[in-house]
Write a protein that holds these residues in place. Structure first.
Motif, PDB file in Angstrom:
ATOM      1  N   UNK A 109       0.819  -1.221   0.000  1.00 17.33           N
ATOM      2  CA  UNK A 109       0.000   0.000   0.000  1.00 17.33           C
ATOM      3  C   UNK A 109       0.853   1.272   0.000  1.00 17.33           C
ATOM      4  N   UNK A 110       2.113   1.187   0.513  1.00 15.36           N
ATOM      5  CA  UNK A 110       2.930   2.405   0.588  1.00 15.36           C
ATOM      6  C   UNK A 110       4.119   2.362  -0.376  1.00 15.36           C
ATOM      7  N   UNK A 111       3.977   1.586  -1.458  1.00 16.13           N
ATOM      8  CA  UNK A 111       5.025   1.601  -2.498  1.00 16.13           C
ATOM      9  C   UNK A 111       5.031   2.987  -3.143  1.00 16.13           C
ATOM     10  N   UNK A 112       6.249   3.377  -3.586  1.00  7.29           N
ATOM     11  CA  UNK A 112       6.405   4.710  -4.198  1.00  7.29           C
ATOM     12  C   UNK A 112       5.724   4.769  -5.561  1.00  7.29           C
ATOM     13  N   UNK A 113       5.166   5.888  -5.894  1.00 12.62           N
ATOM     14  CA  UNK A 113       4.668   6.107  -7.261  1.00 12.62           C
ATOM     15  C   UNK A 113       5.845   6.460  -8.158  1.00 12.62           C
ATOM     16  N   UNK A 114       5.789   6.253  -9.466  1.00 14.67           N
ATOM     17  CA  UNK A 114       4.633   5.734 -10.193  1.00 14.67           C
ATOM     18  C   UNK A 114       4.466   4.223 -10.008  1.00 14.67           C
ATOM     19  N   UNK A 115       3.248   3.781 -10.251  1.00 12.51           N
ATOM     20  CA  UNK A 115       2.919   2.363 -10.148  1.00 12.51           C
ATOM     21  C   UNK A 115       3.424   1.643 -11.412  1.00 12.51           C
ATOM     22  N   UNK A 116       4.063   0.509 -11.237  1.00 20.72           N
ATOM     23  CA  UNK A 116       4.490  -0.287 -12.400  1.00 20.72           C
ATOM     24  C   UNK A 116       3.270  -1.067 -12.896  1.00 20.72           C
TER      25      UNK A 116
END
Ligand code: HEM
Length: 158
Positions: A109-116
């Motif tokens: 939920x707290x992965x960095x953007x941008x989304x792969x």
């Protein structure tokens, strides 16, 4: 070795990058070092690990399994990435070439953007027994599959 592994047997071992470069339209080009491990354990899969560094600084880490469907050229790569993603990539092996495309990517939920949103890897055993892996990706900011990494590896002598 499990007999189903024969089409991907060429991967087994430890490979160290001779040249590893990163690109993407949104970032500066960079060079790095990487070691990858494909280990057979008597099952129709290879254990996989990748450790990349810039200088002494650990960067991207991956851990997973490359499975083959026995009696076929169909392969599936399950990879967990240290920056908060798990990808399932599927494809096939044709001679010295394996192409994998993500069929699913899950992220914390707290992965960095941008989304792969997509990953494609092209793995090729070159004529001089070196290995080339090209990794393309798409993200929410860069929706077309675009090259991120090109690496040439040499197999470590065992
Ligand atoms: C940047 C994904 C492998 C180094 C990025 C970005 C994403 C990403 C989404 C941000 C791009 C943007 O801001 O538009 C991935 C995926 C990988 C992968 C999915 C594997 C399948 C690697 C590896 C390295 C690496 C092996 C080796 C050092 C970097 C660096 C940046 C970057 C230096 C730019 C700085 C930063 O934003 O942290 N990567 N990456 N990546 N990646 Fe990767």
């Amino acid at each position: 070795m499990h007999p189903a592994l024969q089409p991907i047997e060429f991967l087994i071992g430890t490979w160290t990058s001779e040249s590893a470069v990163g690109h993407f339209p949104t970032i500066n080009d960079f060079k790095y070092d990487e070691t990858i491990y494909f280990e057979e354990i008597g099952q129709p899969l290879l254990n996989f690990k990748s450790i990349s560094k810039i200088g002494e600084r650990p960067m991207h880490l991956e851990s997973g399994f490359l499975r083959i469907l026995p009696g076929t050229s169909k392969v599936a790569f399950m990879v967990s990435h240290n920056f908060g993603l798990c990808s399932v990539e599927e494809g096939s092996v044709e001679g010295c070439n394996i192409v994998l495309e993500s069929s699913g990517i899950q992220r914390i939920s707290f992965a960095k953007d941008p989304m792969v949103t997509k990953i494609r890897r092209t793995i090729t055993l070159l004529e001089d027994m070196k290995l080339e892996i090209k990794t393309d990706m798409a993200t929410t900011n860069t929706p077309e599959l675009t090259n991120h990494l090109i690496v040439i590896y040499k197999k470590n002598s065992s």
